[in-house]
Design a protein around this motif. Structure first.
Motif, PDB file in Angstrom:
ATOM      1  N   ARG A 179       0.768  -1.297  -0.133  1.00  0.00           N
ATOM      2  CA  ARG A 179       0.022  -0.044  -0.109  1.00  0.00           C
ATOM      3  C   ARG A 179       0.889   1.023   0.156  1.00  0.00           C
ATOM      4  NH1 ARG A 179      -4.927  -0.125   3.804  1.00  0.00           N
ATOM      5  NH2 ARG A 179      -5.749  -0.861   1.989  1.00  0.00           N
ATOM      6  N   ILE A 206       2.205   5.561 -10.032  1.00  0.00           N
ATOM      7  CA  ILE A 206       1.670   4.368 -10.574  1.00  0.00           C
ATOM      8  C   ILE A 206       2.299   4.024 -11.838  1.00  0.00           C
ATOM      9  CG2 ILE A 206      -0.428   3.325 -11.627  1.00  0.00           C
ATOM     10  CD1 ILE A 206      -1.860   4.664  -9.032  1.00  0.00           C
ATOM     11  N   THR A 235      -1.507  -2.182 -10.160  1.00  0.00           N
ATOM     12  CA  THR A 235      -2.323  -1.473  -9.432  1.00  0.00           C
ATOM     13  C   THR A 235      -3.701  -1.814  -9.304  1.00  0.00           C
ATOM     14  OG1 THR A 235      -0.950   0.163  -9.600  1.00  0.00           O
ATOM     15  CG2 THR A 235      -2.956   0.609  -8.457  1.00  0.00           C
ATOM     16  N   ILE A 238      -7.400   2.177  -5.936  1.00  0.00           N
ATOM     17  CA  ILE A 238      -6.889   3.597  -5.745  1.00  0.00           C
ATOM     18  C   ILE A 238      -8.243   4.395  -5.317  1.00  0.00           C
ATOM     19  CG2 ILE A 238      -7.533   4.055  -8.291  1.00  0.00           C
ATOM     20  CD1 ILE A 238      -5.082   6.157  -7.855  1.00  0.00           C
ATOM     21  N   THR A 239      -7.891   5.201  -4.020  1.00  0.00           N
ATOM     22  CA  THR A 239      -8.682   6.077  -3.523  1.00  0.00           C
ATOM     23  C   THR A 239      -8.305   7.236  -3.152  1.00  0.00           C
ATOM     24  OG1 THR A 239      -8.251   5.303  -1.308  1.00  0.00           O
ATOM     25  CG2 THR A 239      -9.970   3.942  -2.622  1.00  0.00           C
ATOM     26  N   CYS A 251      -4.405  10.566  -0.922  1.00  0.00           N
ATOM     27  CA  CYS A 251      -4.521   9.440  -2.092  1.00  0.00           C
ATOM     28  C   CYS A 251      -3.807   8.137  -1.647  1.00  0.00           C
ATOM     29  CB  CYS A 251      -4.033   9.842  -3.430  1.00  0.00           C
ATOM     30  SG  CYS A 251      -4.652   8.670  -4.800  1.00  0.00           S
ATOM     31  N   PHE A 253      -3.097   3.954  -2.954  1.00  0.00           N
ATOM     32  CA  PHE A 253      -3.309   2.943  -3.997  1.00  0.00           C
ATOM     33  C   PHE A 253      -2.496   1.709  -3.485  1.00  0.00           C
ATOM     34  CE2 PHE A 253       0.634   5.026  -5.416  1.00  0.00           C
ATOM     35  CZ  PHE A 253       1.442   3.959  -5.577  1.00  0.00           C
ATOM     36  N   ASP A 254      -3.319   0.697  -3.677  1.00  0.00           N
ATOM     37  CA  ASP A 254      -2.634  -0.963  -3.456  1.00  0.00           C
ATOM     38  C   ASP A 254      -2.018  -1.476  -4.576  1.00  0.00           C
ATOM     39  OD1 ASP A 254      -3.411  -0.033  -0.854  1.00  0.00           O
ATOM     40  OD2 ASP A 254      -5.030  -1.701  -1.130  1.00  0.00           O
TER      41      ASP A 254
END
Length: 383
Positions: A179, A206, A235, A238-239, A251, A253-254
């Motif tokens: 993460r 990313i 990826t 994403i939030t 923000c 992202f995993d």
């Protein structure tokens, strides 16, 4: 007469989705084994809401064979099932229900073998190992393996019964899930240059992750035994952001790396972190010193690469009736058993083509084939 189909019907009836407890299933197996005077050990999680199970039949002082499976299943939420997912249904020679292929079918076959194991004079012990939370990062089996490390005698072989259509599998990729949290500075979008847009910097990271993934596709990194033959990066989540007229301050992202056994996936994470520290974070902090980029590990398990010339490979070839050793794209607990010094192979009924899908099924032919494989195992270790 106890048979694998009836046992599978019972096992499917327990909703052991990873977010739920698996104790009802574990307690059923414990009581089932107790009916044959087979004691077992339960290794609980910290909350005692889930447990691993380990049982031994035969001379425990000798190296034996572990028959291992995970009890948890993936969710059915939002999937268009045509049958009740937690009830076994039969149609056209196929047994439907969540977990039939991945991997309660194998567990049912192992339990169906118990009466014969108890009656036989075994030259080597057979261990039954059931774990929890495999589907969310191979979490539960770690405490089970830690407990096994204290024992004076290690097993000589572990057979992970993931669905391989009963074809012996000696290798799979490892996985590292990460993460990345980006913290910037919010402001009115009319004054965007005064803020630090966390989403835009996340997009830059990313993009760099994608370039790293492209480099992994170079032929020099390939292993032709796998499909795809290279380590992969992607990826998945994403939030970030609250409103279009606000420069987003945060923000997340995993991402994950599915790595060939010879490739250390942490190298990818380290490369991205170095890029963030050297090329991204300085520009963010030039606007706001409070800006930050943080990386954290979500889950990880090692790959598996059992030697085709090993005793483990010879044994699974004898039990399965095939020397056509393969690899699979999905991960298993096998890498963790192997890392604990227990040679491991993967071989079980059904196909992962049906796993994790609506109307998951295992064919009766595959279930009976697994019964036959385990009978061959029994014959090979019986006096």
């Amino acid at each position: 007469m106890i048979n694998s189909r009836d046992l599978l019907a019972t096992l499917v009836g327990f909703d052991t989705t990873s977010r739920e407890s698996n104790l009802q299933l574990i307690e059923f197996v414990r009581d089932y084994l107790a009916g044959f005077d087979v004691p077992c050990e339960l290794v609980y999680n910290d909350e005692r809401s889930k447990a691993n199970l380990f049982a031994t039949i035969g001379p425990a002082q000798l190296p034996g064979i572990v028959l291992s499976g995970h009890t948890d299943v993936v969710p059915v939420d939002g999937q268009p099932w045509s049958v009740a997912p937690f009830e076994l249904s039969e149609r056209d020679g196929k047994l439907y229900g969540r977990g039939t292929a991945d991997m309660k079918g194998y567990i049912a076959c192992v339990l169906a073998l118990v009466p014969a194991l108890v009656k036989a004079t075994l030259k080597r012990p057979v261990h039954i190992a059931l774990s929890y939370d495999e589907e969310v990062g191979c979490l539960g089996v770690r405490s089970l393996l830690k407990a096994l490390e204290q024992r004076p005698v290690k097993p000589m072989l572990c057979i992970i019964g993931e669905p391989t259509e009963l074809k012996p599998v000696l290798g799979h990729k490892g996985k590292l899930a990460m993460r990345c949290d980006i913290h910037g500075q919010a402001c009115h979008s009319a004054y965007a240059p005064l803020g630090v847009n966390a989403i835009e910097y996340a997009a830059e990271l990313i993009g760099e992750l994608g370039r790293i993934g492209q480099r992994l596709k170079d032929p020099e990194h390939h292993d032709a035994r796998f499909d795809p033959p290279f380590s992969t990066v992607q990826t998945g989540v994403i939030t970030g952001g609250n409103a279009l007229n606000i420069v987003p301050a945060d923000c997340r992202f995993d991402f994950e790396i599915r790595a060939l056994p010879a490739h250390d996936p942490s190298e990818v994470a380290q490369a991205l972190q170095s890029y963030a520290e050297q090329h991204v974070l300085p520009r963010m902090r030039a606007v706001s010193e409070q800006s930050d980029i943080r990386f954290s590990e979500l889950s990880a398990y090692p790959g598996l690469a059992t030697d085709a010339r090993s005793e483990a490979a010879e044994l699974i070839a004898a039990f399965s009736g095939s020397r056509e050793f393969g690899t699979v794209a999905f991960g298993t607990e096998g890498g963790l058993f192997d890392a604990a010094g227990i040679p491991t192979v993967v071989c079980g009924p059904g196909s992962m083509e049906q796993g994790h899908k609506p109307d998951e099924f295992v064919s009766l032919a595959q279930l009976h084939g697994c019964d036959a494989m385990l009978q061959r195992l029994l014959l090979s270790i019986s006096g």
